[in-house]
Design a protein around this motif. Structure first.
Motif, PDB file in Angstrom:
ATOM      1  N   ASP A  27     -39.252 -31.307   0.110  1.00 53.24           N
ATOM      2  CA  ASP A  27     -37.927 -31.849  -0.218  1.00 53.24           C
ATOM      3  C   ASP A  27     -36.902 -30.773   0.154  1.00 53.24           C
ATOM      4  OD1 ASP A  27     -39.278 -34.037  -1.499  1.00 53.24           O
ATOM      5  OD2 ASP A  27     -39.545 -32.772  -3.257  1.00 53.24           O
ATOM      6  N   PRO A  28     -36.662 -30.558   1.445  1.00 52.26           N
ATOM      7  CA  PRO A  28     -35.882 -29.396   1.875  1.00 52.26           C
ATOM      8  C   PRO A  28     -34.378 -29.533   1.695  1.00 52.26           C
ATOM      9  CG  PRO A  28     -36.585 -30.674   3.763  1.00 52.26           C
ATOM     10  CD  PRO A  28     -37.200 -31.317   2.564  1.00 52.26           C
ATOM     11  N   TYR A  29     -33.757 -28.367   1.517  1.00 46.79           N
ATOM     12  CA  TYR A  29     -32.303 -28.237   1.536  1.00 46.79           C
ATOM     13  C   TYR A  29     -31.974 -26.853   2.070  1.00 46.79           C
ATOM     14  CZ  TYR A  29     -32.649 -25.573  -2.868  1.00 46.79           C
ATOM     15  OH  TYR A  29     -32.946 -24.650  -3.824  1.00 46.79           O
ATOM     16  N   VAL A  30     -30.719 -26.646   2.467  1.00 46.37           N
ATOM     17  CA  VAL A  30     -30.292 -25.399   3.086  1.00 46.37           C
ATOM     18  C   VAL A  30     -29.191 -24.776   2.239  1.00 46.37           C
ATOM     19  CG1 VAL A  30     -29.303 -24.357   5.160  1.00 46.37           C
ATOM     20  CG2 VAL A  30     -30.842 -26.317   5.377  1.00 46.37           C
ATOM     21  N   VAL A  31     -29.264 -23.465   2.053  1.00 45.04           N
ATOM     22  CA  VAL A  31     -28.228 -22.696   1.378  1.00 45.04           C
ATOM     23  C   VAL A  31     -27.602 -21.763   2.401  1.00 45.04           C
ATOM     24  CG1 VAL A  31     -27.736 -20.976  -0.400  1.00 45.04           C
ATOM     25  CG2 VAL A  31     -29.409 -22.765  -0.844  1.00 45.04           C
ATOM     26  N   ILE A  32     -26.271 -21.781   2.487  1.00 42.54           N
ATOM     27  CA  ILE A  32     -25.544 -20.908   3.410  1.00 42.54           C
ATOM     28  C   ILE A  32     -24.659 -20.009   2.561  1.00 42.54           C
ATOM     29  CG2 ILE A  32     -24.062 -20.812   5.439  1.00 42.54           C
ATOM     30  CD1 ILE A  32     -24.713 -23.977   5.490  1.00 42.54           C
ATOM     31  N   LYS A  33     -24.704 -18.700   2.860  1.00 44.55           N
ATOM     32  CA  LYS A  33     -23.982 -17.756   2.013  1.00 44.55           C
ATOM     33  C   LYS A  33     -23.269 -16.704   2.852  1.00 44.55           C
ATOM     34  CE  LYS A  33     -24.657 -14.709  -1.870  1.00 44.55           C
ATOM     35  NZ  LYS A  33     -25.546 -13.830  -2.547  1.00 44.55           N
ATOM     36  N   THR A  34     -22.007 -16.464   2.506  1.00 44.49           N
ATOM     37  CA  THR A  34     -21.267 -15.328   3.045  1.00 44.49           C
ATOM     38  C   THR A  34     -21.009 -14.382   1.883  1.00 44.49           C
ATOM     39  OG1 THR A  34     -19.114 -16.366   2.667  1.00 44.49           O
ATOM     40  CG2 THR A  34     -20.145 -16.762   4.797  1.00 44.49           C
ATOM     41  N   ASP A  35     -20.215 -13.348   2.133  1.00 45.01           N
ATOM     42  CA  ASP A  35     -19.950 -12.392   1.054  1.00 45.01           C
ATOM     43  C   ASP A  35     -19.167 -13.018  -0.093  1.00 45.01           C
ATOM     44  OD1 ASP A  35     -17.852 -12.573   2.910  1.00 45.01           O
ATOM     45  OD2 ASP A  35     -17.025 -10.639   2.298  1.00 45.01           O
ATOM     46  N   LYS A  36     -18.398 -14.097   0.145  1.00 47.74           N
ATOM     47  CA  LYS A  36     -17.561 -14.669  -0.911  1.00 47.74           C
ATOM     48  C   LYS A  36     -17.810 -16.147  -1.193  1.00 47.74           C
ATOM     49  CE  LYS A  36     -13.926 -11.397  -0.005  1.00 47.74           C
ATOM     50  NZ  LYS A  36     -13.082 -10.788  -0.960  1.00 47.74           N
ATOM     51  N   LEU A  37     -18.710 -16.784  -0.446  1.00 50.81           N
ATOM     52  CA  LEU A  37     -18.896 -18.224  -0.602  1.00 50.81           C
ATOM     53  C   LEU A  37     -20.366 -18.591  -0.458  1.00 50.81           C
ATOM     54  CD1 LEU A  37     -17.386 -20.971  -0.875  1.00 50.81           C
ATOM     55  CD2 LEU A  37     -17.246 -21.006   1.602  1.00 50.81           C
ATOM     56  N   ARG A  38     -20.804 -19.545  -1.284  1.00 54.47           N
ATOM     57  CA  ARG A  38     -22.180 -20.059  -1.217  1.00 54.47           C
ATOM     58  C   ARG A  38     -22.117 -21.574  -1.306  1.00 54.47           C
ATOM     59  NH1 ARG A  38     -26.116 -21.879  -4.705  1.00 54.47           N
ATOM     60  NH2 ARG A  38     -28.243 -21.226  -4.272  1.00 54.47           N
ATOM     61  N   VAL A  39     -22.749 -22.266  -0.345  1.00 55.43           N
ATOM     62  CA  VAL A  39     -22.806 -23.727  -0.372  1.00 55.43           C
ATOM     63  C   VAL A  39     -24.235 -24.159  -0.072  1.00 55.43           C
ATOM     64  CG1 VAL A  39     -20.403 -24.042   0.351  1.00 55.43           C
ATOM     65  CG2 VAL A  39     -22.198 -23.997   2.072  1.00 55.43           C
ATOM     66  N   LYS A  40     -24.538 -25.408  -0.430  1.00 58.27           N
ATOM     67  CA  LYS A  40     -25.858 -25.928  -0.080  1.00 58.27           C
ATOM     68  C   LYS A  40     -25.753 -27.394   0.317  1.00 58.27           C
ATOM     69  CE  LYS A  40     -27.659 -26.998  -4.678  1.00 58.27           C
ATOM     70  NZ  LYS A  40     -28.753 -26.743  -5.597  1.00 58.27           N
ATOM     71  N   THR A  41     -26.707 -27.809   1.130  1.00 55.54           N
ATOM     72  CA  THR A  41     -26.790 -29.202   1.552  1.00 55.54           C
ATOM     73  C   THR A  41     -27.469 -30.003   0.446  1.00 55.54           C
ATOM     74  OG1 THR A  41     -28.985 -28.968   2.557  1.00 55.54           O
ATOM     75  CG2 THR A  41     -27.061 -28.505   3.969  1.00 55.54           C
ATOM     76  N   ARG A  42     -27.461 -31.292   0.601  1.00 58.21           N
ATOM     77  CA  ARG A  42     -28.245 -32.144  -0.294  1.00 58.21           C
ATOM     78  C   ARG A  42     -29.717 -31.944   0.072  1.00 58.21           C
ATOM     79  NH1 ARG A  42     -29.757 -35.846   3.253  1.00 58.21           N
ATOM     80  NH2 ARG A  42     -28.359 -36.456   4.913  1.00 58.21           N
ATOM     81  N   PHE A  43     -30.622 -32.232  -0.841  1.00 60.25           N
ATOM     82  CA  PHE A  43     -32.033 -32.152  -0.466  1.00 60.25           C
ATOM     83  C   PHE A  43     -32.508 -33.519   0.004  1.00 60.25           C
ATOM     84  CE2 PHE A  43     -32.556 -33.206  -4.972  1.00 60.25           C
ATOM     85  CZ  PHE A  43     -33.643 -34.063  -4.977  1.00 60.25           C
ATOM     86  N   VAL A  44     -33.429 -33.491   0.961  1.00 63.31           N
ATOM     87  CA  VAL A  44     -33.969 -34.714   1.549  1.00 63.31           C
ATOM     88  C   VAL A  44     -35.388 -34.879   1.012  1.00 63.31           C
ATOM     89  CG1 VAL A  44     -34.547 -35.910   3.689  1.00 63.31           C
ATOM     90  CG2 VAL A  44     -32.572 -34.375   3.621  1.00 63.31           C
ATOM     91  N   LYS A  45     -35.646 -35.992   0.332  1.00 64.31           N
ATOM     92  CA  LYS A  45     -36.941 -36.211  -0.315  1.00 64.31           C
ATOM     93  C   LYS A  45     -38.062 -36.461   0.701  1.00 64.31           C
ATOM     94  CE  LYS A  45     -36.059 -37.788  -4.912  1.00 64.31           C
ATOM     95  NZ  LYS A  45     -36.593 -38.666  -5.913  1.00 64.31           N
ATOM     96  N   LYS A  46     -39.161 -35.784   0.475  1.00 62.21           N
ATOM     97  CA  LYS A  46     -40.420 -35.998   1.181  1.00 62.21           C
ATOM     98  C   LYS A  46     -40.244 -36.141   2.694  1.00 62.21           C
ATOM     99  CE  LYS A  46     -42.358 -37.944  -2.889  1.00 62.21           C
ATOM    100  NZ  LYS A  46     -43.185 -38.755  -3.614  1.00 62.21           N
ATOM    101  N   ASP A  47     -39.685 -35.100   3.309  1.00 65.12           N
ATOM    102  CA  ASP A  47     -39.411 -35.161   4.750  1.00 65.12           C
ATOM    103  C   ASP A  47     -39.508 -33.762   5.347  1.00 65.12           C
ATOM    104  OD1 ASP A  47     -38.557 -35.753   7.301  1.00 65.12           O
ATOM    105  OD2 ASP A  47     -36.846 -36.941   6.638  1.00 65.12           O
ATOM    106  N   CYS A  48     -40.427 -33.574   6.277  1.00 66.80           N
ATOM    107  CA  CYS A  48     -40.563 -32.291   6.971  1.00 66.80           C
ATOM    108  C   CYS A  48     -39.748 -32.255   8.258  1.00 66.80           C
ATOM    109  CB  CYS A  48     -42.034 -32.005   7.255  1.00 66.80           C
ATOM    110  SG  CYS A  48     -42.959 -31.635   5.743  1.00 66.80           S
ATOM    111  N   ASN A  49     -39.030 -33.339   8.545  1.00 67.54           N
ATOM    112  CA  ASN A  49     -38.108 -33.406   9.683  1.00 67.54           C
ATOM    113  C   ASN A  49     -36.767 -33.976   9.199  1.00 67.54           C
ATOM    114  OD1 ASN A  49     -39.903 -32.658  12.011  1.00 67.54           O
ATOM    115  ND2 ASN A  49     -41.076 -34.337  11.132  1.00 67.54           N
ATOM    116  N   PRO A  50     -36.139 -33.273   8.240  1.00 65.99           N
ATOM    117  CA  PRO A  50     -34.923 -33.817   7.608  1.00 65.99           C
ATOM    118  C   PRO A  50     -33.712 -33.787   8.531  1.00 65.99           C
ATOM    119  CG  PRO A  50     -35.268 -31.576   6.906  1.00 65.99           C
ATOM    120  CD  PRO A  50     -36.465 -31.952   7.732  1.00 65.99           C
TER     121      PRO A  50
END
Length: 110
Positions: A27-50
């Motif tokens: 159930d993957p999702y991505v976190v992107i972080k800089t020195d002052k900001l952190r965001v994340k994508t939604r997670f995709v259920k049961k998918d190895c090619n999201p």
């Protein structure tokens, strides 16, 4: 707060052949972080090619600091599993932008 030197637009398009971290998929999702900001994508259920196709704007304050990208598998009852990691060096992107602005090309290249 300091003024940013620019804004970097990052699009998280998709993942291909990601590792299986649960019994049959992830159930993957991505976190992107800089020195002052952190965001994340939604997670995709049961998918190895999201496919996320999500876009984020990051103000850049220090080009020496990388943008960190991490992929996780979402778990409900335990800590999320790490799946991957990358760093984006912002400095070459800004240098290329400055060359375009100044219309300066190194070594006579166009």
């Amino acid at each position: 707060m300091d003024n940013p030197i620019g804004v970097l637009k990052i699009r998280i398009k998709r993942g291909l052949n990601l590792a299986v971290r649960d019994s049959k998929a992830s159930d993957p999702y991505v976190v992107i972080k800089t020195d002052k900001l952190r965001v994340k994508t939604r997670f995709v259920k049961k998918d190895c090619n999201p496919e996320w196709d999500e876009e984020f704007d990051f103000p850049i304050y220090d080009p020496e600091l990388p943008v960190r990208v991490k992929v996780y598998d979402h778990d409900t009852f335990t800590l999320d599993d790490k799946m991957g990691y990358a760093e984006i060096d912002v400095k070459p992107i800004l240098e290329a932008l400055n060359m375009t602005k100044e219309n300066h090309h190194p070594s006579g290249t166009v």
